[in-house]
Design an enzyme around this catalytic site. Sequence first.
Site, PDB file in Angstrom:
ATOM      1  N   TRP A 101     -19.657  33.441  -3.719  1.00  0.00           N
ATOM      2  CA  TRP A 101     -18.727  32.215  -3.183  1.00  0.00           C
ATOM      3  C   TRP A 101     -18.106  32.484  -1.875  1.00  0.00           C
ATOM      4  O   TRP A 101     -18.271  31.284  -1.272  1.00  0.00           O
ATOM      5  CB  TRP A 101     -17.512  32.040  -4.308  1.00  0.00           C
ATOM      6  CG  TRP A 101     -18.041  31.801  -5.605  1.00  0.00           C
ATOM      7  CD1 TRP A 101     -18.019  32.525  -6.751  1.00  0.00           C
ATOM      8  CD2 TRP A 101     -18.858  30.452  -6.109  1.00  0.00           C
ATOM      9  NE1 TRP A 101     -18.638  32.006  -7.784  1.00  0.00           N
ATOM     10  CE2 TRP A 101     -19.184  30.703  -7.391  1.00  0.00           C
ATOM     11  CE3 TRP A 101     -19.206  29.304  -5.361  1.00  0.00           C
ATOM     12  CZ2 TRP A 101     -19.714  29.663  -8.354  1.00  0.00           C
ATOM     13  CZ3 TRP A 101     -19.959  28.448  -6.123  1.00  0.00           C
ATOM     14  CH2 TRP A 101     -20.187  28.460  -7.472  1.00  0.00           C
ATOM     15  N   ASP A 169      -9.628  30.955  -0.827  1.00  0.00           N
ATOM     16  CA  ASP A 169     -10.295  30.571  -2.137  1.00  0.00           C
ATOM     17  C   ASP A 169      -9.855  31.469  -3.275  1.00  0.00           C
ATOM     18  O   ASP A 169     -10.234  32.476  -3.393  1.00  0.00           O
ATOM     19  CB  ASP A 169     -11.763  30.443  -2.028  1.00  0.00           C
ATOM     20  CG  ASP A 169     -12.354  30.204  -3.224  1.00  0.00           C
ATOM     21  OD1 ASP A 169     -11.684  29.815  -4.400  1.00  0.00           O
ATOM     22  OD2 ASP A 169     -13.766  30.089  -3.277  1.00  0.00           O
ATOM     23  N   LYS A 193     -10.239  26.957 -14.220  1.00  0.00           N
ATOM     24  CA  LYS A 193     -10.056  28.100 -14.914  1.00  0.00           C
ATOM     25  C   LYS A 193      -8.675  28.473 -15.389  1.00  0.00           C
ATOM     26  O   LYS A 193      -8.437  28.392 -16.514  1.00  0.00           O
ATOM     27  CB  LYS A 193     -10.475  29.106 -13.775  1.00  0.00           C
ATOM     28  CG  LYS A 193     -11.991  29.291 -13.250  1.00  0.00           C
ATOM     29  CD  LYS A 193     -12.440  29.724 -12.049  1.00  0.00           C
ATOM     30  CE  LYS A 193     -13.661  29.335 -11.388  1.00  0.00           C
ATOM     31  NZ  LYS A 193     -14.735  29.598 -12.137  1.00  0.00           N
TER      32      LYS A 193
HETATM   33  N1  PMP Z   1     -15.143  29.549  -5.588  1.00  0.00           N
HETATM   34  C1  PMP Z   1     -14.709  30.453  -6.820  1.00  0.00           C
HETATM   35  C2  PMP Z   1     -14.080  31.798  -6.486  1.00  0.00           C
HETATM   36  C3  PMP Z   1     -15.550  30.038  -7.882  1.00  0.00           C
HETATM   37  O1  PMP Z   1     -15.371  31.132  -8.726  1.00  0.00           O
HETATM   38  C4  PMP Z   1     -16.179  28.604  -7.842  1.00  0.00           C
HETATM   39  C5  PMP Z   1     -16.759  28.563  -9.287  1.00  0.00           C
HETATM   40  N2  PMP Z   1     -16.991  29.158 -10.189  1.00  0.00           N
HETATM   41  C6  PMP Z   1     -16.215  27.876  -6.959  1.00  0.00           C
HETATM   42  C7  PMP Z   1     -15.538  28.191  -5.740  1.00  0.00           C
HETATM   43  C8  PMP Z   1     -16.947  26.601  -7.039  1.00  0.00           C
HETATM   44  O2  PMP Z   1     -16.375  25.862  -7.529  1.00  0.00           O
HETATM   45  P1  PMP Z   1     -16.821  24.464  -8.027  1.00  0.00           P
HETATM   46  O3  PMP Z   1     -18.039  24.727  -9.037  1.00  0.00           O
HETATM   47  O4  PMP Z   1     -15.794  23.481  -8.702  1.00  0.00           O
HETATM   48  O5  PMP Z   1     -17.536  23.748  -6.768  1.00  0.00           O
END
Ligand code: PMP
Length: 358
Positions: A101, A169, A193
């Site tokens: 991520w 994030d 989450k």
């Molecule tokens: N950042 C992190 C740390 C994540 O775990 C996730 C999704 N699992 C995201 C960003 C992306 O989120 P989204 O699928 O809502 O775009």
Amino acid sequence: MSIYNFNAGPAALPKTVYEQASKAILNYEGTGLSILEIGHRTNLFQEIIDEAKGLLKELMGLDNAHEVLFLHGGGSTQFFQVPMNLLNDKATAAYIDTGIWSSKAIKEATLYGNVEVVASSKDKQYSYIPKQFNIPQETSFLHFTTNNTVEGTQWHTMPTDKGVPLVVDMSSDILSRQLDFNQFDLIYAAAQKNIGVAGVTMAVVNKNILEEISKPIPTLLDYKQHIAAGSILNTSPVFAIYTCLLNLRWLKAQGGIASIEKINHQKAALLYNTLDALPLFKTIVNKEDRSKMNICFFIENPTIEKQFVDLCTKENIIGIEGHRTVGGFRVSLYNAVPLSAVQVLVEVIKKFANMQMC
Ligand code: PMP
């Protein structure tokens, strides 16, 4: 029948949230209207969003400089919305690469300005949190991912000594542990989450870091405009925000972050201690950097992985497969996963280990 759901997100929510959300779909608080047909510019929705924002501010102990926003586009939209709002043409942003991520966030940020990756744990399959690093002078902000959902690492000590705005994030560990949330200038988190359901993303923005940006920002991606419109720039995901509110009320009723953190600690300790005691399983994450939200592990002999999954499925345990890019297993222990579910899982893990010895 109880199902033990350890999905990484969308993830399990408390049963009471499902019950109240179902009722609201049929008749929202005796109004005769479904929550699904309530307009985003009605008093009914204004009360919902005000309470949800208020609860987030209260649970996180936010000061008045920090605004809570409900946005569209998932955590992934924040990967480009952040640099779009904070990174001027000639400036540099410092990023730490601790997993899938954060590397996606880095890729998007490079579209908007200079990005310097000041630390990375890619050299060892993202199995640790890099702690020694310097940031360039004239850095606009430092970005990192507080919990790495896919790799199972987590920042336990924040790099707060760099003297630059911190952007994080927090998608997979928001509201799971006590932190001084005011030390961050921008926090973003996908809701699916620990906050609520998919379809809404939360951002907490310190108003004081929003300076003039040389390039124009599309309205829907401009934090300043969202702040001015109280998060209702266009049609809000009414039901998603309502479900977040129900979940935030539940968290408050549990005693807030301080209480849930204790349970989260017990859940993670129980699972890690079980895995550590069984040579059949291995974890590759540096012990001191282990995540309490996403516990990632492997079976030494991958040919028996399927047997383990089959046994878990038979015992109504779901969502334990590792992310498709890393394989192995990942058990997500977000706030709504009760300790009793982890106790069930641990017994199944031990049963499987015994079966291998026979
Ligand atoms: N950042 C992190 C740390 C994540 O775990 C996730 C999704 N699992 C995201 C960003 C992306 O989120 P989204 O699928 O809502 O775009």
